[in-house]
Design a protein around this motif. Structure first.
Motif, mmCIF file in Angstrom:
data_model
loop_
_atom_site.group_PDB
_atom_site.id
_atom_site.type_symbol
_atom_site.label_atom_id
_atom_site.label_comp_id
_atom_site.label_asym_id
_atom_site.label_seq_id
_atom_site.Cartn_x
_atom_site.Cartn_y
_atom_site.Cartn_z
ATOM 1 N N TYR A 255 -6.286 9.384 6.304
ATOM 2 C CA TYR A 255 -5.524 8.153 6.476
ATOM 3 C C TYR A 255 -4.078 8.347 6.025
ATOM 4 C CZ TYR A 255 -9.835 5.547 7.283
ATOM 5 O OH TYR A 255 -11.007 5.071 7.812
ATOM 6 N N VAL A 256 -3.157 7.715 6.783
ATOM 7 C CA VAL A 256 -1.737 7.743 6.466
ATOM 8 C C VAL A 256 -1.215 6.309 6.513
ATOM 9 C CG1 VAL A 256 0.555 8.505 7.205
ATOM 10 C CG2 VAL A 256 -1.385 10.082 7.340
ATOM 11 N N HIS A 257 -0.402 5.942 5.539
ATOM 12 C CA HIS A 257 0.200 4.605 5.509
ATOM 13 C C HIS A 257 1.048 4.399 6.763
ATOM 14 C CE1 HIS A 257 2.512 1.169 4.127
ATOM 15 N NE2 HIS A 257 1.773 1.104 3.013
ATOM 16 N N SER A 258 0.908 3.238 7.372
ATOM 17 C CA SER A 258 1.595 2.956 8.637
ATOM 18 C C SER A 258 3.113 3.012 8.514
ATOM 19 C CB SER A 258 1.176 1.582 9.171
ATOM 20 O OG SER A 258 1.502 0.568 8.237
ATOM 21 N N LEU A 259 3.639 2.859 7.296
ATOM 22 C CA LEU A 259 5.079 2.909 7.095
ATOM 23 C C LEU A 259 5.658 4.267 7.482
ATOM 24 C CD1 LEU A 259 7.566 1.376 5.902
ATOM 25 C CD2 LEU A 259 6.969 2.386 3.682
ATOM 26 N N TYR A 260 4.817 5.319 7.433
ATOM 27 C CA TYR A 260 5.322 6.680 7.623
ATOM 28 C C TYR A 260 4.924 7.292 8.962
ATOM 29 C CZ TYR A 260 6.192 6.095 2.681
ATOM 30 O OH TYR A 260 6.638 5.624 1.472
ATOM 31 N N ASN A 281 6.809 15.381 3.741
ATOM 32 C CA ASN A 281 5.770 15.387 2.710
ATOM 33 C C ASN A 281 5.008 14.067 2.636
ATOM 34 O OD1 ASN A 281 6.696 18.002 1.928
ATOM 35 N ND2 ASN A 281 8.278 17.034 0.671
ATOM 36 N N VAL A 282 4.566 13.579 3.789
ATOM 37 C CA VAL A 282 3.804 12.339 3.841
ATOM 38 C C VAL A 282 2.339 12.641 3.520
ATOM 39 C CG1 VAL A 282 3.007 10.460 5.319
ATOM 40 C CG2 VAL A 282 5.359 11.297 5.512
ATOM 41 N N ASP A 291 -4.507 6.424 -4.896
ATOM 42 C CA ASP A 291 -5.027 6.697 -6.240
ATOM 43 C C ASP A 291 -5.075 8.215 -6.364
ATOM 44 O OD1 ASP A 291 -6.566 7.260 -8.514
ATOM 45 O OD2 ASP A 291 -7.682 5.399 -8.345
ATOM 46 N N ASN A 292 -4.104 8.768 -7.072
ATOM 47 C CA ASN A 292 -3.978 10.222 -7.114
ATOM 48 C C ASN A 292 -5.115 10.908 -7.840
ATOM 49 O OD1 ASN A 292 -1.580 10.345 -5.621
ATOM 50 N ND2 ASN A 292 -0.347 9.932 -7.445
ATOM 51 N N ASN A 293 -5.906 10.168 -8.608
ATOM 52 C CA ASN A 293 -7.065 10.765 -9.268
ATOM 53 C C ASN A 293 -8.325 10.630 -8.428
ATOM 54 O OD1 ASN A 293 -5.683 11.552 -11.667
ATOM 55 N ND2 ASN A 293 -5.738 9.449 -12.384
ATOM 56 N N ALA A 294 -8.655 9.399 -8.023
ATOM 57 C CA ALA A 294 -9.890 9.159 -7.275
ATOM 58 C C ALA A 294 -9.753 9.446 -5.787
ATOM 59 C CB ALA A 294 -10.346 7.708 -7.479
ATOM 60 N N ASN A 295 -8.525 9.398 -5.259
ATOM 61 C CA ASN A 295 -8.323 9.573 -3.818
ATOM 62 C C ASN A 295 -7.053 10.394 -3.581
ATOM 63 O OD1 ASN A 295 -8.870 9.072 -1.018
ATOM 64 N ND2 ASN A 295 -7.320 7.459 -1.024
ATOM 65 N N PRO A 296 -7.061 11.656 -4.030
ATOM 66 C CA PRO A 296 -5.842 12.466 -3.931
ATOM 67 C C PRO A 296 -5.515 12.842 -2.485
ATOM 68 C CG PRO A 296 -7.672 13.824 -4.633
ATOM 69 C CD PRO A 296 -8.172 12.404 -4.627
ATOM 70 N N ALA A 297 -4.278 13.242 -2.262
ATOM 71 C CA ALA A 297 -3.868 13.697 -0.932
ATOM 72 C C ALA A 297 -4.612 14.988 -0.583
ATOM 73 C CB ALA A 297 -2.368 13.925 -0.904
ATOM 74 N N ILE A 298 -5.089 15.076 0.649
ATOM 75 C CA ILE A 298 -5.769 16.295 1.107
ATOM 76 C C ILE A 298 -4.817 17.210 1.860
ATOM 77 C CG2 ILE A 298 -8.037 15.211 1.210
ATOM 78 C CD1 ILE A 298 -7.629 15.024 4.287
ATOM 79 N N ASP A 299 -3.664 16.677 2.258
ATOM 80 C CA ASP A 299 -2.649 17.456 2.965
ATOM 81 C C ASP A 299 -1.404 16.585 3.088
ATOM 82 O OD1 ASP A 299 -1.361 19.480 4.351
ATOM 83 O OD2 ASP A 299 -3.088 19.895 5.636
ATOM 84 N N GLN A 300 -0.359 17.148 3.656
ATOM 85 C CA GLN A 300 0.880 16.404 3.879
ATOM 86 C C GLN A 300 1.412 16.670 5.276
ATOM 87 O OE1 GLN A 300 3.382 17.687 0.549
ATOM 88 N NE2 GLN A 300 2.930 15.772 -0.524
ATOM 89 N N LEU A 301 2.134 15.694 5.796
ATOM 90 C CA LEU A 301 2.771 15.834 7.100
ATOM 91 C C LEU A 301 4.244 16.187 6.913
ATOM 92 C CD1 LEU A 301 1.400 12.704 9.027
ATOM 93 C CD2 LEU A 301 0.537 15.053 9.112
#
Length: 536
Positions: A255-260, A281-282, A291-301
């Motif tokens: 998932y990616v925030h729609s703002l980006y 680096n989205v 939530d950087n602990n419970a739901n960290p980024a798996i990759d970046q755009l």
């Protein structure tokens, strides 16, 4: 600092902290030689004292140092009274507190107690628990519930009535106070909630997910003033952002925030829209919330990196939320960490029983009941789910309609959807499709299909996608049990509503009722059955 015989505080300077009388005698001789004429006597360490000492460490220079205080006799209590309102505790997030601070030893550990009048304590509780923009009647309801709760505790901790965390009720000091909270406390001064047996225990939670819990779903025992009732909690999702579920070139989804992301106007061969990143680096996350602990980024755009958009979800919030996806190994690891042993691989997970409000009260793993101390403990089994009002879904599953010749399938135009019996398959399964004038079924994979919902909106069926749900809609758990079967790399998601145990007053529900015109007494009497509000 010690009291003299008359009880008056006096100051003195202590030298040394020797382990034996002989060593102290040697030190005394050195002191007398260095400063002749100064009277010295042995300090009375059997009387209560407070010792101030300046410690210089490797990180300090010259006379600069850190002041430390040491207390004396076991059982001694030292109270610190400020010259003006507010004492800051650096090791408690620099919070500033009204009243006094009391230092003592409890079970051989340093203890810090904030001592202040109940009404002043409530100024911060209401401010810590609720928002300054909320209706006055919701703030008043919280004030009365919080006052009743604090008084009901008695001397719960032997040296204090309540803690400052949500184990009891949030209390974050002066920084959390705001004028409307103070007004709500003052307007309800001394008011508490009673039933025929006296003060009730007015438990509350952030969001009941549309319906409060029955005690049997949380504690597994009854309480006469608590029952499951409707709660207007949907306000928590108002204004929440939209997130896009995307697919990367390597097949992974997230998932990616729609703002980006912005629509390029292009589509892939399957007709799926192609978006591109609007920034560097989205973050891509497994679920639609930060939530950087419970739901960290798996990759970046990268900037202008193109991705396929599969569908969209509202950002998880206190009312509606998604957790996961989790594969079988991860789920088994979470259960193992909670002390639940699973023999062999985890092959199935089932909601086997629900309570009156639809909350999960029993689950099975590989067909065996997962034993918990009380039903609400199910939340902690899977890393802290927001509530037990949830469904479990197999990520990558889809539900399609099948039709027999009697349904008129032979007359359907190519590409038409025909209502019939519902079947569910996982993304890796093959599905046989009859299209147009074909007389022989054609095997296709889910990744080759696009689902058309009741609204006419087409959505692709990807190998790692979940059940297709329109953005903004929140499926409510059914009263029936549900289960998923896990094999290989298949994953599941938890989709639910509510935040907290759901018992008693829902804070978001109180806001909703206040906006509907309820006063604070009606709000409280809606959530707590057979009670009266009176001054105590």
């Amino acid at each position: 600092m010690q009291e003299d015989a008359a009880g008056k505080l006096q100051y003195s300077v202590w030298l040394g902290s020797e382990a034996a009388v002989e060593q102290l005698t040697v030190l005394k001789q050195k002191a007398v030689k260095a400063a002749p004429g100064i009277p010295l006597q042995t300090a009375d360490t059997n009387k209560p004292y407070l010792l101030k000492r300046l410690d210089v460490t490797a990180s300090t220079t010259g006379t600069d140092g850190v002041i430390h205080f040491a207390a004396g006799v076991s059982g001694q209590t030292t109270r610190i009274h400020p010259k003006q309102q507010g004492i800051t505790v650096k090791e408690r997030s620099n919070r500033n507190y009204r009243g006094d601070l009391e230092l003592s030893a409890y079970h051989d550990k340093l203890t810090l107690i904030n001592v202040l009048p109940t009404e002043q304590y409530l100024y911060s509780v209401v401010g810590s628990e609720l928002n300054s923009s909320w209706p006055a009647e919701a703030l008043k309801a919280q004030a009365v519930a919080a006052r009743t709760y604090a008084i009901k505790q008695g001397l719960k901790y032997e040296i204090a009535q309540v803690s400052d965390s949500t184990i009891d009720q949030a209390y974050y000091g002066l920084q959390s106070e705001f004028p409307a909270a103070i007004q709500a406390v003052d307007a309800t001064k001394d008011e508490v909630i009673l039933n025929k047996d006296g003060l009730i225990m007015p438990v509350f939670s952030s969001n009941a997910g549309g319906k409060t819990a029955d005690p049997s779903e949380v504690w597994d025992n009854p309480a006469s003033y608590l029952r499951s009732v409707y709660s207007p909690d949907q306000g928590a999702e108002a204004g929440k952002a939209k997130w896009y579920r995307i697919q990367l070139a390597d097949g992974r989804t997230g998932y990616v925030h729609s703002l980006y992301l912005k629509d390029t106007g292009q589509k892939n061969a399957q007709g799926q829209p192609i978006f591109e990143s609007t920034d560097e680096n989205v973050n891509i996350r497994l679920a639609p919330y930060v939530d950087n602990n419970a739901n960290p980024a798996i990759d970046q755009l990268a900037l202008k990196q193109k991705v396929t958009v599969l569908d969209e979800e509202m950002e998880s919030n206190a009312y509606s939320w998604i957790r996961g996806p989790y594969d079988a190994d991860t789920l088994k690891s979470k259960l193992s960490a909670a002390g639940i042993a699973i023999n062999g691989p985890l092959q199935s997970l089932e909601v086997s029983k629900r309570g009156p409000s639809g909350r999960v009260v029993e689950m099975k793993a590989n067909g065996q009941v997962i034993e918990v101390e009380y039903p609400d403990a199910i939340r902690s089994l899977f890393g802290g789910l927001p509530s037990t009002l949830f469904e479990i879904e197999q990520a990558g599953s889809y539900t399609g309609n099948t039709a027999s010749p009697a349904d008129g399938a032979s007359d359907a135009p190519a590409g038409a959807a025909i209502a019939g019996a519902s079947e569910t398959a996982s993304a890796g399964d093959q599905m046989y499709v009859l299209s147009g004038s074909q007389s022989t079924p054609t095997a296709v994979k889910a990744s080759d299909l696009v689902a058309v919902g009741a609204t006419g909106q087409a959505k692709p069926l990807s190998q790692s996608g979940g059940t297709q749900t329109a953005a903004g809609s929140t499926p409510q758990p059914s009263s029936a049990s549900s289960s998923v079967t896990l094999s290989g790399k298949q994953q599941i998601v938890f989709r639910g509503t509510g935040f907290g145990h759901g018992l008693g007053m829902s804070q978001w529900g109180a806001k909703g009722f206040a906006e509907q015109g309820y006063d604070y007494k009606k709000i409280l009497q809606t959530y707590y059955t057979g009670v009266t509000i009176t001054k105590e």
